[in-house]
Write an enzyme that holds these catalytic residues in place. Structure first.
Site: not given
Length: 138
Positions: A22, A54, A74, A99
């Site tokens: 990863e 934004y 997290e 994910k």
């Protein structure tokens, strides 16, 4: 009054995760952000400075995804929430990090974490702090 600005599906490539592949290969992360604001001043004045831009926020989200890797989504969500709350008009935020390419051995559609954080600076506190004179050092 609380109003909500939403960014949905902000996508960028990051190298987050606990596995070596990863970190080496990276993968796409998708982020949804809801920002609570009081849009009254912005709508009355038609002034961008009275709200959360934004476009800038979307660029900040991408920058947080692309920066140094972390193990957990997290942790990534916390970083993004902290960036959102640097905006003066942001009262609170809800951040969801998806994910979709998570290394799971079963078929799935999505893995995500959603966190909610509030600003520790209330608008009234900020106004007082901005108008208060600096004390001179003795």
């Amino acid at each position: 009054m609380r109003d909500t600005i939403r960014l949905v599906g902000v996508r960028a490539r990051g190298h987050h995760g606990v596995f070596d592949h990863e970190r080496a290969d990276g993968q796409d992360f998708v982020v949804d952000v809801a920002v609570e604001v009081d849009a009254t001043a912005a709508s009355d004045s038609d002034d961008l400075a009275e709200t959360v831009h934004y476009g800038v926020l979307a660029e900040q989200v991408v920058a947080e995804i692309e920066r140094d890797p972390v193990d957990l989504i997290e942790t990534l969500a916390e970083r993004i929430a902290a960036a959102v709350l640097t905006h003066r008009a942001a009262l609170a935020t809800e951040v969801t990090v998806h994910k979709p390419q998570a290394p799971i051995t079963v078929r799935f559609t999505d893995v995500s974490i959603t966190i909610r954080r509030e600003s520790t600076v209330r608008p009234d506190d900020a106004a007082v702090a901005e108008s208060a004179p600096l004390e001179e050092e003795a």
